[in-house]
Scaffold this motif. Structure first.
Motif, PDB file in Angstrom:
ATOM      1  N   VAL A   2     -20.776  28.208  11.106  1.00 21.42           N
ATOM      2  CA  VAL A   2     -20.190  29.523  11.383  1.00 21.42           C
ATOM      3  C   VAL A   2     -20.113  29.752  12.891  1.00 21.42           C
ATOM      4  N   GLU A   3     -21.164  29.379  13.600  1.00 20.65           N
ATOM      5  CA  GLU A   3     -21.164  29.510  15.058  1.00 20.65           C
ATOM      6  C   GLU A   3     -20.037  28.687  15.680  1.00 20.65           C
ATOM      7  N   ALA A   4     -19.837  27.492  15.149  1.00 18.41           N
ATOM      8  CA  ALA A   4     -18.798  26.611  15.690  1.00 18.41           C
ATOM      9  C   ALA A   4     -17.403  27.177  15.460  1.00 18.41           C
ATOM     10  N   VAL A   5     -17.162  27.695  14.276  1.00 14.41           N
ATOM     11  CA  VAL A   5     -15.818  28.133  13.876  1.00 14.41           C
ATOM     12  C   VAL A   5     -15.460  29.507  14.449  1.00 14.41           C
ATOM     13  N   LYS A   6     -16.452  30.285  14.837  1.00 15.20           N
ATOM     14  CA  LYS A   6     -16.200  31.647  15.299  1.00 15.20           C
ATOM     15  C   LYS A   6     -15.215  31.651  16.466  1.00 15.20           C
ATOM     16  N   GLY A   7     -14.065  32.296  16.257  1.00 17.93           N
ATOM     17  CA  GLY A   7     -13.053  32.416  17.291  1.00 17.93           C
ATOM     18  C   GLY A   7     -12.279  31.148  17.568  1.00 17.93           C
ATOM     19  N   ALA A   8     -12.334  30.170  16.673  1.00 21.06           N
ATOM     20  CA  ALA A   8     -11.676  28.881  16.916  1.00 21.06           C
ATOM     21  C   ALA A   8     -10.166  28.965  16.704  1.00 21.06           C
ATOM     22  N   ASP A   9      -9.442  28.212  17.526  1.00 18.98           N
ATOM     23  CA  ASP A   9      -7.991  28.080  17.378  1.00 18.98           C
ATOM     24  C   ASP A   9      -7.631  26.905  16.475  1.00 18.98           C
ATOM     25  N   ALA A  10      -8.531  25.940  16.381  1.00 20.57           N
ATOM     26  CA  ALA A  10      -8.326  24.768  15.523  1.00 20.57           C
ATOM     27  C   ALA A  10      -9.643  24.403  14.871  1.00 20.57           C
ATOM     28  N   ILE A  11      -9.577  24.051  13.594  1.00 17.65           N
ATOM     29  CA  ILE A  11     -10.755  23.605  12.847  1.00 17.65           C
ATOM     30  C   ILE A  11     -10.485  22.197  12.357  1.00 17.65           C
ATOM     31  N   TYR A  12     -11.428  21.310  12.591  1.00 20.33           N
ATOM     32  CA  TYR A  12     -11.265  19.889  12.285  1.00 20.33           C
ATOM     33  C   TYR A  12     -12.440  19.436  11.425  1.00 20.33           C
ATOM     34  N   LEU A  72     -15.519  30.007   5.391  1.00 15.65           N
ATOM     35  CA  LEU A  72     -15.807  29.540   6.742  1.00 15.65           C
ATOM     36  C   LEU A  72     -14.649  29.837   7.688  1.00 15.65           C
ATOM     37  N   THR A  73     -13.433  29.571   7.248  1.00 16.79           N
ATOM     38  CA  THR A  73     -12.279  29.761   8.135  1.00 16.79           C
ATOM     39  C   THR A  73     -12.033  31.233   8.464  1.00 16.79           C
ATOM     40  N   ALA A  74     -12.612  32.135   7.698  1.00 13.13           N
ATOM     41  CA  ALA A  74     -12.465  33.572   7.978  1.00 13.13           C
ATOM     42  C   ALA A  74     -13.054  33.933   9.333  1.00 13.13           C
ATOM     43  N   HIS A  75     -13.934  33.075   9.856  1.00 13.89           N
ATOM     44  CA  HIS A  75     -14.554  33.333  11.161  1.00 13.89           C
ATOM     45  C   HIS A  75     -13.684  32.845  12.318  1.00 13.89           C
ATOM     46  N   ALA A  76     -12.632  32.085  12.015  1.00 17.18           N
ATOM     47  CA  ALA A  76     -11.734  31.582  13.051  1.00 17.18           C
ATOM     48  C   ALA A  76     -10.665  32.631  13.364  1.00 17.18           C
ATOM     49  N   LYS A  77      -9.822  32.318  14.349  1.00 15.33           N
ATOM     50  CA  LYS A  77      -8.701  33.204  14.634  1.00 15.33           C
ATOM     51  C   LYS A  77      -7.727  33.201  13.466  1.00 15.33           C
ATOM     52  N   ASP A  78      -6.985  34.275  13.327  1.00 15.72           N
ATOM     53  CA  ASP A  78      -6.080  34.414  12.188  1.00 15.72           C
ATOM     54  C   ASP A  78      -5.022  33.315  12.150  1.00 15.72           C
ATOM     55  N   ASP A  79      -4.650  32.805  13.328  1.00 13.88           N
ATOM     56  CA  ASP A  79      -3.604  31.793  13.386  1.00 13.88           C
ATOM     57  C   ASP A  79      -4.168  30.387  13.648  1.00 13.88           C
ATOM     58  N   TYR A  80      -5.400  30.155  13.207  1.00 14.16           N
ATOM     59  CA  TYR A  80      -6.016  28.835  13.412  1.00 14.16           C
ATOM     60  C   TYR A  80      -5.186  27.751  12.720  1.00 14.16           C
ATOM     61  N   ILE A  81      -5.321  26.513  13.211  1.00 12.87           N
ATOM     62  CA  ILE A  81      -4.728  25.376  12.520  1.00 12.87           C
ATOM     63  C   ILE A  81      -5.841  24.488  11.985  1.00 12.87           C
ATOM     64  N   PHE A  82      -5.549  23.792  10.881  1.00 11.20           N
ATOM     65  CA  PHE A  82      -6.532  22.898  10.280  1.00 11.20           C
ATOM     66  C   PHE A  82      -6.110  21.452  10.500  1.00 11.20           C
ATOM     67  N   LEU A  83      -7.073  20.629  10.903  1.00 11.76           N
ATOM     68  CA  LEU A  83      -6.819  19.215  11.184  1.00 11.76           C
ATOM     69  C   LEU A  83      -7.803  18.327  10.421  1.00 11.76           C
ATOM     70  N   HIS A  84      -7.322  17.145  10.047  1.00  5.98           N
ATOM     71  CA  HIS A  84      -8.148  16.147   9.352  1.00  5.98           C
ATOM     72  C   HIS A  84      -7.508  14.789   9.613  1.00  5.98           C
ATOM     73  N   CYS A  85      -8.316  13.801   9.976  1.00  9.95           N
ATOM     74  CA  CYS A  85      -7.745  12.491  10.330  1.00  9.95           C
ATOM     75  C   CYS A  85      -7.258  11.710   9.110  1.00  9.95           C
ATOM     76  N   LEU A  86      -7.674  12.099   7.916  1.00  9.96           N
ATOM     77  CA  LEU A  86      -7.287  11.453   6.667  1.00  9.96           C
ATOM     78  C   LEU A  86      -7.831  10.016   6.575  1.00  9.96           C
ATOM     79  N   PRO A  87      -8.095   9.518   5.377  1.00 10.52           N
ATOM     80  CA  PRO A  87      -7.922  10.173   4.080  1.00 10.52           C
ATOM     81  C   PRO A  87      -8.940  11.291   3.861  1.00 10.52           C
ATOM     82  N   ALA A  88      -8.569  12.246   3.029  1.00  7.85           N
ATOM     83  CA  ALA A  88      -9.409  13.408   2.764  1.00  7.85           C
ATOM     84  C   ALA A  88      -9.892  13.411   1.320  1.00  7.85           C
ATOM     85  N   HIS A  89     -11.047  14.017   1.112  1.00  9.07           N
ATOM     86  CA  HIS A  89     -11.588  14.224  -0.231  1.00  9.07           C
ATOM     87  C   HIS A  89     -11.524  15.718  -0.523  1.00  9.07           C
ATOM     88  N   ARG A  90     -10.483  16.130  -1.206  1.00 10.42           N
ATOM     89  CA  ARG A  90     -10.313  17.548  -1.494  1.00 10.42           C
ATOM     90  C   ARG A  90     -11.474  18.090  -2.310  1.00 10.42           C
TER      91      ARG A  90
END
Length: 318
Positions: free
Chosen positions: A225-235, A264-282
């Motif tokens: 939560v501390e990391a994501v707070k106010g984030a523009d991008a979440i990885y 968790l993403t609710a703590h980021a900025k409203d227009d945050y982007i999500f990144l993942h290097c792939l492959p992902a485990h949904r």
């Protein structure tokens, strides 16, 4: 476009690309700008054949979808040729010294790309090769991925110096290269990992020192939560990377509070982007709701591997 940087391109030709630590901030920004221009050219149906007559050897000890396809297609688009070389195609696994392999391949090829576990193996290959060696993934580094990440962030946000990126998950090679890359371009970054799975302190400290010069704020925490707070991008990345599959159940327990979900993403900025290097485990490290949602840029990010790698190959081999 990124701000034009004064870079002596003759100083890039013939160099190895093993880690972003070996490249200055201006050189990294130059490569990113070059990648952006190459992407725009391709979208307009153009691609400079500046590697015509050149050959890239692709040494794979680990399987990969994006790495193989992006490098092979990139060489083709630039007019060159790529050779896929698996462990079955090489004598290294049968006891031939890496030094001999490096020297022989240097007589045949114009560049070597290698994807393996051992940083030492890549470093030894580079020491004995007379041609550029590109690190496509090792235990500690994933520099091509970090360039693709940085390009994607810039495309979406148009800046680095006023942004914060949050990485949530395993302190692995992806985290290391993202730390270094973010610090080099002056972007704030916070890494959140469970206790016992932190990023290597050596790379964290190097990123902090780089950040003092570029203005990037580098932090590490065990609180997502501390990391994501106010984030523009979440990885995020998978919890059990290649080679750690036997730890899957153990890691699922350790990382249980580190899933990237809407809470968790609710703590980021409203227009945050999500990144993942792939492959992902949904629904493991990230929920399907997030990775397939409106904030996700994972396909753009994957495409950008092609363009940044073309930029690297041109800089080193053209």
């Amino acid at each position: 476009m990124l701000e034009e940087k004064s870079v002596d391109t003759s100083q890039l030709k013939g160099r190895d690309f093993l880690t972003l630590l070996d490249y200055s901030s201006d050189e990294i920004l130059y490569l990113l700008d070059s990648a952006m221009k190459l992407k725009q050219a391709q979208q307009q149906g153009e691609c400079p054949k500046v590697l015509a007559g050149k050959s890239l050897g692709m040494l794979f000890e680990n399987a990969s979808t994006r790495t193989r396809v992006s490098f092979e297609v990139g060489m083709t688009q630039l007019g060159g040729h790529a050779l896929f070389l698996s462990p079955r195609d090489l004598q290294i696994g049968r006891g031939e010294p890496i030094s001999d392999t490096a020297k022989v391949l240097s007589r045949y090829l114009d560049g070597i790309m290698i994807r393996t576990n051992s940083d030492e193996k890549v470093a030894e290959l580079a020491r004995h090769a007379d041609i550029p060696v590109i690190n496509a993934l090792t235990d500690n580094y994933h520099p091509c991925q970090a360039l693709a990440d940085l390009l994607t962030i810039y495309e979406q946000k148009g800046d680095y110096t006023k942004l914060k990126t949050a990485y949530v998950g395993d302190g692995n090679n992806v985290a290391h290269s993202l730390l270094i890359g973010a610090a080099k371009v002056g972007m704030d970054i916070t890494i959140a990992t469970p206790k016992g799975y932190e990023a290597n302190p050596e790379f964290v400290n190097k990123a902090i020192e780089i950040g003092k010069e570029t203005g990037a704020l580098v932090k590490v925490t065990n609180d997502p939560v501390e990391a994501v707070k106010g984030a523009d991008a979440i990885y995020t990345d998978v919890w059990a990377s290649m080679g750690f599959e036997e730890e899957q159940k153990k890691r699922e327990q350790a990382f249980s509070g580190f899933q990237v979900n809407q809470q968790l993403t609710a703590h980021a900025k409203d227009d945050y982007i999500f990144l993942h290097c792939l492959p992902a485990h949904r629904d493991e490290e990230v929920t399907a709701e997030v990775i397939d949602g409106k904030h996700s840029c994972i396909i753009d990010e994957a495409e950008n591997r092609l363009h940044v790698q073309k930029a690297v190959m041109i800089a080193l081999m053209a």
